[in-house]
Design a protein around this motif. Structure first.
Motif, PDB file in Angstrom:
ATOM      1  N   PRO A  55       0.829  -1.219   0.000  1.00  0.00           N
ATOM      2  CA  PRO A  55       0.000   0.000   0.000  1.00  0.00           C
ATOM      3  C   PRO A  55       0.855   1.257   0.000  1.00  0.00           C
ATOM      4  O   PRO A  55       1.993   1.262   0.462  1.00  0.00           O
ATOM      5  CB  PRO A  55      -0.816  -0.136   1.287  1.00  0.00           C
ATOM      6  N   GLY A  56       0.265   2.343  -0.492  1.00  0.00           N
ATOM      7  CA  GLY A  56       0.977   3.615  -0.546  1.00  0.00           C
ATOM      8  C   GLY A  56       0.549   4.596   0.519  1.00  0.00           C
ATOM      9  O   GLY A  56       1.169   5.646   0.684  1.00  0.00           O
ATOM     10  N   THR A  57      -0.513   4.262   1.274  1.00  0.00           N
ATOM     11  CA  THR A  57      -0.996   5.141   2.340  1.00  0.00           C
ATOM     12  C   THR A  57      -1.349   4.311   3.560  1.00  0.00           C
ATOM     13  O   THR A  57      -1.545   3.087   3.470  1.00  0.00           O
ATOM     14  CB  THR A  57      -2.252   5.928   1.910  1.00  0.00           C
ATOM     15  N   VAL A  58      -1.469   4.984   4.714  1.00  0.00           N
ATOM     16  CA  VAL A  58      -1.848   4.298   5.938  1.00  0.00           C
ATOM     17  C   VAL A  58      -3.257   3.720   5.799  1.00  0.00           C
ATOM     18  O   VAL A  58      -3.523   2.587   6.230  1.00  0.00           O
ATOM     19  CB  VAL A  58      -1.781   5.260   7.139  1.00  0.00           C
ATOM     20  N   ALA A  59      -4.161   4.474   5.170  1.00  0.00           N
ATOM     21  CA  ALA A  59      -5.530   3.980   4.992  1.00  0.00           C
ATOM     22  C   ALA A  59      -5.557   2.699   4.178  1.00  0.00           C
ATOM     23  O   ALA A  59      -6.292   1.750   4.500  1.00  0.00           O
ATOM     24  CB  ALA A  59      -6.390   5.061   4.335  1.00  0.00           C
ATOM     25  N   GLU A  60      -4.755   2.643   3.121  1.00  0.00           N
ATOM     26  CA  GLU A  60      -4.699   1.430   2.305  1.00  0.00           C
ATOM     27  C   GLU A  60      -4.134   0.260   3.100  1.00  0.00           C
ATOM     28  O   GLU A  60      -4.594  -0.885   2.969  1.00  0.00           O
ATOM     29  CB  GLU A  60      -3.860   1.678   1.060  1.00  0.00           C
ATOM     30  N   ALA A  61      -3.148   0.535   3.937  1.00  0.00           N
ATOM     31  CA  ALA A  61      -2.563  -0.531   4.753  1.00  0.00           C
ATOM     32  C   ALA A  61      -3.585  -1.075   5.744  1.00  0.00           C
ATOM     33  O   ALA A  61      -3.700  -2.295   5.924  1.00  0.00           O
ATOM     34  CB  ALA A  61      -1.337  -0.006   5.490  1.00  0.00           C
ATOM     35  N   VAL A  62      -4.337  -0.192   6.384  1.00  0.00           N
ATOM     36  CA  VAL A  62      -5.358  -0.632   7.338  1.00  0.00           C
ATOM     37  C   VAL A  62      -6.421  -1.452   6.624  1.00  0.00           C
ATOM     38  O   VAL A  62      -6.870  -2.495   7.132  1.00  0.00           O
ATOM     39  CB  VAL A  62      -5.971   0.579   8.058  1.00  0.00           C
ATOM     40  N   ASN A  63      -6.835  -1.029   5.458  1.00  0.00           N
ATOM     41  CA  ASN A  63      -7.830  -1.790   4.698  1.00  0.00           C
ATOM     42  C   ASN A  63      -7.316  -3.178   4.349  1.00  0.00           C
ATOM     43  O   ASN A  63      -8.064  -4.167   4.386  1.00  0.00           O
ATOM     44  CB  ASN A  63      -8.208  -1.038   3.427  1.00  0.00           C
ATOM     45  N   ALA A  64      -6.041  -3.277   4.020  1.00  0.00           N
ATOM     46  CA  ALA A  64      -5.461  -4.576   3.677  1.00  0.00           C
ATOM     47  C   ALA A  64      -5.422  -5.510   4.881  1.00  0.00           C
ATOM     48  O   ALA A  64      -5.583  -6.731   4.744  1.00  0.00           O
ATOM     49  CB  ALA A  64      -4.053  -4.385   3.110  1.00  0.00           C
ATOM     50  N   LEU A  65      -5.211  -4.931   6.074  1.00  0.00           N
ATOM     51  CA  LEU A  65      -5.157  -5.743   7.281  1.00  0.00           C
ATOM     52  C   LEU A  65      -6.543  -6.185   7.750  1.00  0.00           C
ATOM     53  O   LEU A  65      -6.664  -7.146   8.505  1.00  0.00           O
ATOM     54  CB  LEU A  65      -4.477  -4.959   8.413  1.00  0.00           C
ATOM     55  N   ALA A  66      -7.575  -5.474   7.300  1.00  0.00           N
ATOM     56  CA  ALA A  66      -8.913  -5.663   7.864  1.00  0.00           C
ATOM     57  C   ALA A  66      -9.806  -6.586   7.045  1.00  0.00           C
ATOM     58  O   ALA A  66     -10.985  -6.731   7.376  1.00  0.00           O
ATOM     59  CB  ALA A  66      -9.594  -4.310   8.019  1.00  0.00           C
ATOM     60  N   VAL A  67      -9.292  -7.225   6.012  1.00  0.00           N
ATOM     61  CA  VAL A  67     -10.123  -8.121   5.198  1.00  0.00           C
ATOM     62  C   VAL A  67     -10.529  -9.334   6.032  1.00  0.00           C
ATOM     63  O   VAL A  67      -9.667 -10.059   6.545  1.00  0.00           O
ATOM     64  CB  VAL A  67      -9.369  -8.569   3.936  1.00  0.00           C
TER      65      VAL A  67
END
Length: 336
Positions: A11-23
């Protein structure tokens, strides 16, 4: 051994990283320095479905002083703390003295402070430092951001208050007040072993007496801990300048009850001071605060002895550090 197959996201942003962790239904692990994660995957101690590489999120690499604290982003490498100028005064000195005990240069060039807190090994130097400083760990997850105090964060070996869907975004390390001396001491079997005992100390002196004592221990229980009983025993004790009272044990002392043929440099190095407030606090830390378990090369009695020695040594060093930097830590003084 090779790890099982996994998906890789960058991911390129913190929001994208959190979304990836939350699947839902997918186990994800965060890759920052990777010094612990990659080994665990190769040994199949962990088998994530997806690895979320946060190294492309530039904002997480920031290290700055802000509102009375040093903020270290999740990508702040160990080596970023090697200079005492990373933070003003005693905080910078403590961080620079602790980090040289973290593994060795290649790992310090890649590994991160936040990664150490996420892995939460009981012997981690950074975990002990975080406790000593009353650090705050900022977590970001699907429900938003929250800050967990270090005293509430560690739950056991590799167990923390961080939820699997949360990402450590920064660590907040409060600046230490002027008049504070700091020290970090560690004992390990070899240079490449985890610490058998590590101690982080900060002593704040006002009007010649100890006003605040911080003693944090690593690998002295199933998680890092504060030696609160030992800390309380030091409040109000006179802080003598270096050279007063018994100095810390050195490698050149000899034990009088050993014949010359059996005297070695290693044995007297483990002899704690016999008297004084630092010796008393060291014994309290070893007997009352610590809860060590036996290891293949160190039974409980040996480990308690080593704890007492290192706590006493760190207290002496912190006291000497406070005297050495008393003028520097005043407003307008040299921040080193």
């Amino acid at each position: 051994m090779k790890p099982p197959s996994f998906d890789y996201l960058a991911p390129g942003t913190v929001a994208e990283a959190v979304n990836a962790l939350a699947v839902p239904g997918r186990r994800a692990e965060v890759l920052a320095g990777g010094q612990s994660l990659i080994l665990d995957m190769r040994l199949r101690r962990t088998s994530p479905d997806v690895v979320v590489d946060i190294n492309g999120i530039d904002e997480l690499a920031d290290v700055r002083v802000e509102r009375g604290a040093l903020l270290a982003g999740a990508l702040a490498r160990h080596r970023d703390f090697e200079s005492p100028l990373v933070a003003p005064g005693p905080l910078g000195r403590l961080l620079s003295r602790a980090v040289v005990n973290v593994a060795h240069p290649p790992i310090r060039a890649r590994g991160t402070m936040a990664g150490s807190l996420a892995w939460a090994h009981p012997a981690s130097e950074w975990c002990a430092v975080a406790l000593a400083l009353d650090a705050g760990i900022e977590l970001r997850g699907p429900a938003g951001a929250r800050v967990v105090a270090a005293r509430d964060y560690f739950r056991g070996p590799h167990a923390t208050a961080r939820a699997p869907q949360e990402l450590i975004t920064s660590v907040r390390l409060p600046l230490l007040p002027g008049g504070t001396g700091v020290a970090f001491a560690e004992h390990r079997r070899t240079q490449f072993c985890f610490a058998q005992v590590a101690v982080a100390v900060a002593l704040t002196v006002r009007d010649g007496v100890i006003a605040e004592a911080r003693i944090a221990l690593a690998n002295c229980a199933d998680r890092p801990l504060r030696a609160h009983a030992a800390e309380r025993s030091l409040i109000g004790a006179e802080a003598l300048p270096p050279g007063h009272g018994r100095p810390p044990p050195t490698r050149t002392e000899a034990l009088p009850d050993l014949p010359p043929s059996t005297r070695t440099e290693a044995v007297p190095d483990l002899r704690p001071p016999a008297y004084g407030p630092f010796a008393r606090a060291a014994r309290i830390a070893a007997q009352d605060d610590a809860d060590p378990v036996p290891e293949p090369y160190a039974d409980v009695e040996y480990r308690r002895h080593a704890i007492a020695v290192l706590v006493a040594r760190a207290l002496y060093e912190a006291s000497a550090d406070g005297w050495a930097h008393a003028a520097d830590d005043l407003p307008g003084g040299d921040p080193r």
